[in-house]
Design a protein around this motif. Sequence first.
Motif, mmCIF file in Angstrom:
data_model
loop_
_atom_site.group_PDB
_atom_site.id
_atom_site.type_symbol
_atom_site.label_atom_id
_atom_site.label_comp_id
_atom_site.label_asym_id
_atom_site.label_seq_id
_atom_site.Cartn_x
_atom_site.Cartn_y
_atom_site.Cartn_z
ATOM 1 N N ALA A 21 0.846 -1.287 -0.168
ATOM 2 C CA ALA A 21 0.062 -0.196 0.049
ATOM 3 C C ALA A 21 0.818 1.364 0.115
ATOM 4 C CB ALA A 21 -1.113 0.172 1.193
ATOM 5 N N THR A 22 0.749 2.093 -0.911
ATOM 6 C CA THR A 22 1.258 3.419 -1.073
ATOM 7 C C THR A 22 0.276 4.264 -0.324
ATOM 8 O OG1 THR A 22 2.511 2.727 -3.157
ATOM 9 C CG2 THR A 22 2.581 5.145 -2.444
ATOM 10 N N ILE A 23 0.663 5.244 0.794
ATOM 11 C CA ILE A 23 0.026 6.071 1.351
ATOM 12 C C ILE A 23 0.380 7.425 1.308
ATOM 13 C CG2 ILE A 23 -1.288 6.595 3.552
ATOM 14 C CD1 ILE A 23 -0.499 3.534 4.482
ATOM 15 N N GLU A 24 -0.305 8.515 0.854
ATOM 16 C CA GLU A 24 0.053 9.882 0.945
ATOM 17 C C GLU A 24 -0.546 10.373 2.161
ATOM 18 O OE1 GLU A 24 -0.834 12.119 -2.544
ATOM 19 O OE2 GLU A 24 0.208 10.561 -3.889
ATOM 20 N N MET A 25 0.148 11.145 2.625
ATOM 21 C CA MET A 25 -0.442 11.847 4.351
ATOM 22 C C MET A 25 0.016 13.330 4.358
ATOM 23 S SD MET A 25 1.613 8.935 6.445
ATOM 24 C CE MET A 25 2.587 8.164 5.253
#
Length: 66
Positions: A41-45
């Motif tokens: 999972a690639t998560i942008e925060m």
Amino acid sequence: MENKYKITGMSCGGCVSHVQKALSNVQGVSKVEVNLQDKSATIEMTKPIPLAVFKDALGNYGIENL
């Protein structure tokens, strides 16, 4: 800020959907891309989020392999 995490135990589109929903509901997450092929999972925060927060979010969906 963007981070990529390995998520083991995903085996179908339903798993991807659960992971996507769980991670998207975490406060401060702006975008989530889940990849079944490489089990990640690639998560942008919008701000730094501790790994424990993601583990808790996934645990609420019965996924405990982050």
